[in-house]
Design an enzyme around this catalytic site. Structure first.
Site, mmCIF file in Angstrom:
data_model
loop_
_atom_site.group_PDB
_atom_site.id
_atom_site.type_symbol
_atom_site.label_atom_id
_atom_site.label_comp_id
_atom_site.label_asym_id
_atom_site.label_seq_id
_atom_site.Cartn_x
_atom_site.Cartn_y
_atom_site.Cartn_z
ATOM 1 N N ARG A 67 51.758 92.464 34.806
ATOM 2 C CA ARG A 67 53.162 92.732 35.115
ATOM 3 C C ARG A 67 53.695 93.842 34.213
ATOM 4 N NH1 ARG A 67 55.151 86.613 34.501
ATOM 5 N NH2 ARG A 67 53.724 86.848 32.753
ATOM 6 N N ASP B 184 57.221 96.121 32.917
ATOM 7 C CA ASP B 184 58.662 95.958 32.737
ATOM 8 C C ASP B 184 59.448 97.036 33.468
ATOM 9 O OD1 ASP B 184 58.304 93.761 31.072
ATOM 10 O OD2 ASP B 184 58.198 94.995 29.260
ATOM 11 N N ARG C 42 54.848 99.149 23.526
ATOM 12 C CA ARG C 42 56.048 99.873 23.108
ATOM 13 C C ARG C 42 56.390 99.603 21.632
ATOM 14 N NH1 ARG C 42 60.166 97.989 27.516
ATOM 15 N NH2 ARG C 42 61.646 99.107 26.170
#
Length: 265
Positions: free
Chosen positions: A50, A52, A201
């Site tokens: 998945r 974001d 990130r």
């Protein structure tokens, strides 16, 4: 029933991430709508990883089961006819039957690779908004490369884990972390068996802290060992993050593409 795998590429800028949500503004929602329009029946899809809001995919892998008989190229062209410009099916493949191990887009994956594209210039570029991250301070490539090597191996990555992360364990195996300069862009490549929520990130933000001189390369090793999210850098912007490749056993025969981390530069 046949199991079909799709290679899906998308620009994540318009979407609220990959996974389905109530507002239906996600890549999975739009993909399943397109599949229903093409196949005239509902499809339940499963993805490899998945992503974001604002995160892109050069090659996401999705599987679904169906009793429909279609040519593989028909799945590509037919589904794409019902998808917006920001999402495209790049390939389709019927998975060979294996009685001992059924293919699963997520659980059959051996590793995942992400690229992060960072524009390093004193002035932001409006042409790269949504496509690359940006930092204006000069970055020392060698310092970041030195720091990145502390991340390779099997580690507890709790210091780089989102508080919303639902993974059962923070321990992951990082196979590779590399940094390459391409003109005014830096391309970070991270390959691991799996990633925690916001892990890439958070790592990029911390590597930038090393590159701009705020911390030494050894600081990253200390943060990793400390396992405290408060010690690492803030979560960096999603704009330059690309899910690049999912590794599978060659026996599945997936026609995966070799994609450059900067295919439009």
């Amino acid at each position: 029933m046949k199991r079909i795998a799709l290679g899906v590429q998308y620009d994540g800028s318009p979407w609220s991430g990959y996974q389905k949500q109530l507002d239906k503004n996600t890549v999975q929602d739009r993909l399943e709508i397109a599949l229903r329009e093409f196949g005239r029946t509902d499809f339940a899809t499963t993805c490899a990883g998945r992503t974001d809001t604002g995160v892109h995919a050069l090659e996401q892998v999705v599987h679904f089961d169906t009793d429909l008989t279609r040519d593989m190229q028909s799945w590509v062209r037919g589904v794409n006819a019902f998808l917006p410009d920001s999402i495209a099916v790049r390939w389709a493949s019927e998975i060979p039957h294996d009685p001992e191990h059924e293919f699963h887009a997520r659980f059959s994956a051996r590793a995942r690779t992400y690229h992060y594209v960072l524009y390093n210039n004193p002035v932001r570029s409006p042409l790269l908004v949504g496509r690359a991250g940006w930092t204006f301070r000069p970055l020392d490539l060698e310092r970041m490369r030195e720091a990145a090597q502390h991340l390779v191996g099997i580690h507890d990555f709790s210091a780089f884990r989102s508080s919303q992360c639902q993974a059962k364990s923070p321990i992951k195996q990082m196979h590779e972390v590399s940094v390459e300069r391409r003109g005014e862009a830096l391309v970070f490549t991270l390959r691991a068996n799996a990633f925690l929520h916001h892990m890439v990130r958070n790592l990029i933000g911390s590597l930038i802290y090393v590159g701009n001189g705020r911390h030494s390369p050894s600081w990253l090793a200390d943060v990793l060992a400390g396992r405290d999210r408060n010690d690492a850098a803030p979560t960096f912007m999603p704009d330059g993050l690309y899910l690049a490749k999912i590794d599978y056993d060659p026996k599945w025969g997936l026609p995966q593409e070799a994609v450059s981390p900067l295919p439009w530069f």
